[in-house]
Enzyme design. Sequence first.
Site, PDB file in Angstrom:
ATOM      1  N   HIS A 289      39.464  35.872  47.237  1.00 21.23           N
ATOM      2  CA  HIS A 289      40.665  36.682  47.427  1.00 21.23           C
ATOM      3  C   HIS A 289      41.880  35.801  47.720  1.00 21.23           C
ATOM      4  CE1 HIS A 289      42.974  39.777  50.088  1.00 21.23           C
ATOM      5  NE2 HIS A 289      43.483  39.697  48.871  1.00 21.23           N
TER       6      HIS A 289
ATOM      7  N   GLU B 192      42.813  46.228  40.052  1.00 18.75           N
ATOM      8  CA  GLU B 192      41.974  46.528  41.228  1.00 18.75           C
ATOM      9  C   GLU B 192      41.276  47.880  41.056  1.00 18.75           C
ATOM     10  OE1 GLU B 192      40.859  45.313  45.359  1.00 18.75           O
ATOM     11  OE2 GLU B 192      41.297  44.356  43.462  1.00 18.75           O
TER      12      GLU B 192
ATOM     13  N   LYS C  51      36.624  46.145  36.692  1.00 22.40           N
ATOM     14  CA  LYS C  51      36.140  44.822  37.107  1.00 22.40           C
ATOM     15  C   LYS C  51      34.679  44.620  36.697  1.00 22.40           C
ATOM     16  CE  LYS C  51      39.273  43.823  41.004  1.00 22.40           C
ATOM     17  NZ  LYS C  51      39.833  42.543  40.521  1.00 22.40           N
TER      18      LYS C  51
END
Length: 715
Positions: free
Chosen positions: A451, A403, A408
């Site tokens: 998610h 995260e 990412k």
Amino acid sequence: MIYEGKAITVKALESGIVELNFDLKGESVNKFNRLTLNELRQAVDTIKADASIKGVIVSSGKDVFIVGADITEFVDNFKLPDAELVAGNLEANKIFSDFEDLNVPTVAAINGIALGGGLEMCLAADYRVMAASAKIGLPEVKLGIYPGFGGTVRLPRLIGADNAIEWIAAGKENRAEDALKVGAVDAVVAPDKLKDAALALVKRAISGEFDYKAKRQPKLEKLKLNAIEQMMAFETAKGFVAGQAGPNYPAPVEAIKTIQKAANFGRDKALEVEAAGFVKLAKTSAAQSLIGLFLNDQELKKKAKAYDEIAKDVKQAAVLGAGIMGGGIAYQSASKGTPILMKDINEHGIEQGLAEAAKLLVGRVDKGRMTAAKMAEVLNGIRPTLSYGDFGNVDLVVEAVVENPKVKQIVLAEVEGQVKEDTILASNTSTISISLLAKALKRPENFVGMHFFNPVHMMPLVEVIRGEKSSELAVATTVAYAKKMGKNPIVVNDCPGFLVNRVLFPYFGGFAKLVSAGVDFVRIDKIMEKFGWPMGPAYLMDVVGIDTGHHGRDVMAEGFPDRMKDDRRSAVDVLYEAKRLGQKNGKGFYAYETDKKGKQKKVADPSVLEVLKPIVYEQREVTDEDIINWMMIPLCLETVRCLEDGIVETAAEADMGLVYGIGFPPFRGGALRYIDSIGVAEFVALADQYADLGALYHPTAKLREMAKNGQSFFG
């Protein structure tokens, strides 16, 4: 045709035998709405008046038999005065009793699912023949009520009090062989032999070979249990079921009390007892919330189904980043029929991901929920890889790396160059802006958020996040893939934390304020668990991970500095600095030990008090009610803001997101229904009492307007 309506027909078959067929026009399933009940009244009266009729078969023209009552009618019905509701219930029950009292034998041919009122219709018949593939049950307790069309009366007299209590209190669906074993049905046959079997049975009853009136009689009489047997059956069951259901779900225990109260009465008086108890439950806040949840869930499914029209079929998926999360996603995809590539940058990640998938599969095999052959098939559907070699035919990629926005963006840009031009990329981020991540991509229209919640195999929710440039095709395809994985997708718009985490962190903010005010976190956990949460906030933070909570808190503070930024250090800061990261390293608010079964259990750790000392700024006296309000007001107000900001489209979606995503107490219905239950004006006044705690406790102008106008979220 002897009788023809929009939901029911009665037609002659042979030798005086008629078929009463349920086939509600314009609907995919049969259900007991006002129309169906009215037509059943007319059909029964028609049969009763026709002396040429010798026997009746009850059947369905749809794949299911009858799914039960029309829940959409409950909301208005349950607002009626008690006496009117009791009278209406007894009037409906008179139809079933009149059917049961017909002077000819009756056989229900159960071809598919028969639930609630559907099964209660079958119980009113003399005989029940069931297709081997069908299922029956009385699931009403899941809506906070109990069976109201004679289920608490006929089922115990048919299969015995113990079996009936188990069926009604658990509310589960029962397979044909189990139904036959306890005597709920008289025969189980292959689906294609069902009508012939029902015909043969009714003919034997007409001929006198079977005495249908003797078969009917026990359902009309009192329960065959003496006083001691009754006490043993009911008192033991009440204690056990109360322990299982808990105080917030009264329906299962009330069902047992009703069966007990009606045990010494014949059918008609017993039905009056059932009606009185049913109405009492219908008026509870638990029933209103659970029925609201059911209707919200139906709305969610309808919205998700609408995306099917434009969605692409995902025939091959991929997940980037193996590990426990990647392994969970791979397991979920492959076990529901979509093969998936699982890529990582090292062997260790691959091994971890495969081990997670294998562990979940072995668990299913051990519990008898999956065959070894099916397990092998699912494992074959997960292909581990260290390269992008096979990504050329992938339809959708789930990115599940660390995260961190920079990491990412690098990974997403890299994979974009390895896939087809129309491949959908979906980031499994919990807090990072999708529009921000999209800046690294050449085709941002193919990019969305997806998610998942941890653990993936258990949590039903998937948030599908629409970024500024996400196309409807990308959103629709991701929604369809989530559904195919067995999940409940909710489409939300982009903002820090999206819906669920944006709402969760103000809840954690209230918790942090309490700890800094000198309130014992163990006490807070106990109070919030009693309120209905599956775990208290301290335990939840340990499970999520203190490091994850620390990072998420910072992201949310940056996104909403006016109300989520706190200049003072809090509990999560000192625990993070002390490397007490929660369950993952054995120490957080609590310490964690491994029990004999290899599961982690929390234990008190007095040393944490020293760690927390620097962030306890005062010793404030608070009541249990204060603790609930410090925690719940920020969560509820942030949910209101999400709705007002258009992050989520409807109140139903907002509430379902919280129930499915963070375990919001179902019997309270969700944050917005919780506000409704208090009253919007009363909730605003309550929040104003805590205004000194900061902006998280300040109602929005629009909510104040709703309060002034007497409005609510669900009407």
